[in-house]
Design an enzyme around this catalytic site. Sequence first.
Site, PDB file in Angstrom:
ATOM      1  N   GLU A 126       0.896  -1.446  -0.312  1.00  0.00           N
ATOM      2  CA  GLU A 126       0.128   0.435  -0.197  1.00  0.00           C
ATOM      3  C   GLU A 126       0.541   1.136   0.488  1.00  0.00           C
ATOM      4  OE1 GLU A 126      -4.048   1.819   2.192  1.00  0.00           O
ATOM      5  OE2 GLU A 126      -2.292   0.456   3.875  1.00  0.00           O
ATOM      6  N   ALA A 217      -9.808   7.865   1.775  1.00  0.00           N
ATOM      7  CA  ALA A 217      -9.111   8.369   0.698  1.00  0.00           C
ATOM      8  C   ALA A 217      -9.343   8.239  -0.353  1.00  0.00           C
ATOM      9  CB  ALA A 217      -7.205   7.749   1.534  1.00  0.00           C
ATOM     10  N   HIS A 248     -14.115   4.631  10.872  1.00  0.00           N
ATOM     11  CA  HIS A 248     -13.531   5.371   9.302  1.00  0.00           C
ATOM     12  C   HIS A 248     -14.992   5.484   8.234  1.00  0.00           C
ATOM     13  CE1 HIS A 248      -9.672   3.520  10.218  1.00  0.00           C
ATOM     14  NE2 HIS A 248      -9.422   3.692   9.271  1.00  0.00           N
ATOM     15  N   ASP A 271      -7.113  -3.161   8.369  1.00  0.00           N
ATOM     16  CA  ASP A 271      -7.288  -1.804   8.114  1.00  0.00           C
ATOM     17  C   ASP A 271      -5.728  -1.706   8.852  1.00  0.00           C
ATOM     18  OD1 ASP A 271      -5.264  -0.544   6.766  1.00  0.00           O
ATOM     19  OD2 ASP A 271      -6.761   1.365   7.031  1.00  0.00           O
ATOM     20  N   ALA A 306      -5.128   7.261  11.182  1.00  0.00           N
ATOM     21  CA  ALA A 306      -4.806   5.505  10.431  1.00  0.00           C
ATOM     22  C   ALA A 306      -4.389   4.208  10.748  1.00  0.00           C
ATOM     23  CB  ALA A 306      -3.251   6.782  11.364  1.00  0.00           C
TER      24      ALA A 306
END
Length: 391
Positions: A126, A217, A248, A271, A306
Amino acid sequence: MTVLDRTALSGARLVLPGGVVDGDRLTVEGTRIAGLGGETRPGDLDLTGHTVVPGFVDLHVHGGGGASYTSGIAEEALLAARTHLEHGTTTTVASTVTGEIDDLTRQAAVLSELVEDATLAGIHFEGPFISHNRCGAHRPDLLRDPDPALVRKLVDAARGHAKMVTLAPELPGGLDSVRMLADLGIIAAVGHTDSDYTTTLEAIDAGATVATHLFNAMPGIAHRAPGPIVALLEDERVTVELINDGVHLHPSVLDLAYGTAGPNRVALITDAMGAAGMGDGLYPLGPLQVRVENGVAMLPDGSSIAGSTLTLDRVFQRSLLVHGLTLAQTVESLCATPARLLGLTDSIGSLETGKLADLVVVDSDSYDLVAVMRHGRWAVGGDSFPTVTSA
């Protein structure tokens, strides 16, 4: 972990490809599921009141247990994998984050060894081939355009174990890199992108098949500029990653995406970064520091989420109790769909005779995790079940 030459689990609810069966029997021999069904026998483990599902498959995870796959240290990677195994993840694809190319190749060499000893199922790069405008928790100064030669350098460093590369297709070389990855049999994932609708469709036509943590993102949906989200959601060739942690994504947004794509096109991921399974504090994420407060991982300046502190047992539980998904739907998105993406449906992703004995046992009422088996070995909780004394 206890090695099981042969054992049988009786009385459990089994979530099978054909449906949910109550009070059934599952037999394990060595590392494999040897049979399904049959009468309870003395010596069976009594799993009455429990539900057995396939081991979870995480396509996108950066670490856990205070350790990171980006450290380039095998012992840390082993700790991260063990942490997630204890929470039901029996198949892990280790994810890197943006770094210097030479650092990433060294990380790939270490992670490749863990793929070769069957600790990991592959490597996901990633970054660094992502958009400055949507870089999130990736260092902007280390980002690179996805020049196919540079992408190939990272892929080659993984010694055949690269499973997925996330990139922004609008960048110079992006579409050519998607084509190259598709030709190599590696998943090209669209993510950390500022792409528009049309360019995203071009990436899908070029061979991109995954949306990296959909919604996060990337540009949002506008009524005259649908952007990448609509292109990725509407195309049946694309599997979308969703992070179900309540942070998220707003629950209604996750429900909308799930209802649009369906369980066969949704891969529920963590994630997760190193704080998964740990408490609040400061943790590394590649070359960055991340602050975790109340279980939420953020860059210290508060500019970006993050990663997460999720484990897949929590995702499993939330999907059922918060979002009202069925057991079959949840298992498909946590197990069968990611297994199919990885080309591993012959061995994992469902409870079927001949497949690896990767099992998660949960309480049938609360869906709390009770036990985990990987490759026929109890990793968590297997010694706690009583034995059937009479048929």
